[in-house]
Write a protein that holds these residues in place. Sequence first.
Motif, PDB file in Angstrom:
ATOM      1  N   UNK A  48       0.855  -1.195   0.000  1.00  0.00           N
ATOM      2  CA  UNK A  48       0.000   0.000   0.000  1.00  0.00           C
ATOM      3  C   UNK A  48       0.884   1.236   0.000  1.00  0.00           C
ATOM      4  N   UNK A  49       0.594   2.139  -0.944  1.00  0.00           N
ATOM      5  CA  UNK A  49       1.360   3.365  -1.097  1.00  0.00           C
ATOM      6  C   UNK A  49       0.430   4.569  -1.112  1.00  0.00           C
ATOM      7  N   UNK A  50       0.886   5.656  -0.531  1.00  0.00           N
ATOM      8  CA  UNK A  50       0.182   6.930  -0.631  1.00  0.00           C
ATOM      9  C   UNK A  50       0.880   7.725  -1.732  1.00  0.00           C
ATOM     10  N   UNK A  51       0.233   7.826  -2.881  1.00  0.00           N
ATOM     11  CA  UNK A  51       0.826   8.481  -4.048  1.00  0.00           C
ATOM     12  C   UNK A  51       0.695   9.987  -3.915  1.00  0.00           C
ATOM     13  N   UNK A  52       1.805  10.694  -4.049  1.00  0.00           N
ATOM     14  CA  UNK A  52       1.802  12.152  -3.939  1.00  0.00           C
ATOM     15  C   UNK A  52       1.974  12.826  -5.296  1.00  0.00           C
ATOM     16  N   UNK A  53       2.866  12.263  -6.121  1.00  0.00           N
ATOM     17  CA  UNK A  53       3.149  12.907  -7.404  1.00  0.00           C
ATOM     18  C   UNK A  53       3.713  11.913  -8.389  1.00  0.00           C
ATOM     19  N   UNK A  54       3.570  12.258  -9.677  1.00  0.00           N
ATOM     20  CA  UNK A  54       4.205  11.530 -10.770  1.00  0.00           C
ATOM     21  C   UNK A  54       4.970  12.573 -11.577  1.00  0.00           C
ATOM     22  N   UNK A  55       6.265  12.347 -11.725  1.00  0.00           N
ATOM     23  CA  UNK A  55       7.145  13.307 -12.393  1.00  0.00           C
ATOM     24  C   UNK A  55       7.642  12.802 -13.737  1.00  0.00           C
ATOM     25  N   UNK A  56       7.900  13.745 -14.619  1.00  0.00           N
ATOM     26  CA  UNK A  56       8.697  13.466 -15.808  1.00  0.00           C
ATOM     27  C   UNK A  56      10.142  13.573 -15.349  1.00  0.00           C
ATOM     28  N   UNK A  57      10.929  12.533 -15.634  1.00  0.00           N
ATOM     29  CA  UNK A  57      12.302  12.494 -15.137  1.00  0.00           C
ATOM     30  C   UNK A  57      13.274  11.968 -16.183  1.00  0.00           C
ATOM     31  N   UNK A  58      14.522  12.226 -15.922  1.00  0.00           N
ATOM     32  CA  UNK A  58      15.594  11.706 -16.753  1.00  0.00           C
ATOM     33  C   UNK A  58      15.912  10.260 -16.378  1.00  0.00           C
ATOM     34  N   UNK A  59      15.854   9.939 -15.073  1.00  0.00           N
ATOM     35  CA  UNK A  59      16.273   8.635 -14.575  1.00  0.00           C
ATOM     36  C   UNK A  59      15.212   7.976 -13.704  1.00  0.00           C
TER      37      UNK A  59
END
Length: 185
Positions: A137-148
């Motif tokens: 179980x995870x509390x999702x805060x954000x999804x980012x565009x990333x290099x890695x």
Amino acid sequence: MMTSDYGLELKFCRQEAAVAVADGAVISGYASLFGLPDQGGDIVQKGAYARSLRQMADKGGSVKMLWQHDPAQPIGVWDEIREDERGLFVKGRLLLDVARAREAAALIGAGAIDGLSIGYRTIAAEKDAKGQRLLAELELWEVSLVTFPMLKQARVAAKGDAPEAGDWRELAAALQDAARMLADR
């Protein structure tokens, strides 16, 4: 894996797969896939995001779209976030009125940015016999565009599908043309 003072964990590492933007600003793909170990040995289990997404929807909140996990740099909005049989599917829009979002679109078009990464807090997890952490179980805060991204398969694709290798060159050329048109405004 990185952990902040607030319990926020970030997943990022090198990825070989490409990222794409469709329709000028629409991005979609999988930010997390179930059952696959990431480069830190963590495995997200099916249903890990369900409670968090439900609670956020009930409160009228949203998962943020950030640039490289930087909370001072939101670059768009996620219009759709859901779990399916495969993992955590996301679809959203880069806000091209934001300078960093225009830069992100150009970097994606050039092939310099090619990943998605999640920022979350672990609610429930256990270790398996191999010492891998099973994230239940995870509390999702954000999804980012990333290099890695930490999970190599976490990537953005045009319309949520992975184009064939030859399609990337055509898409990159189209994105470069769109970037030039935006710059000429």
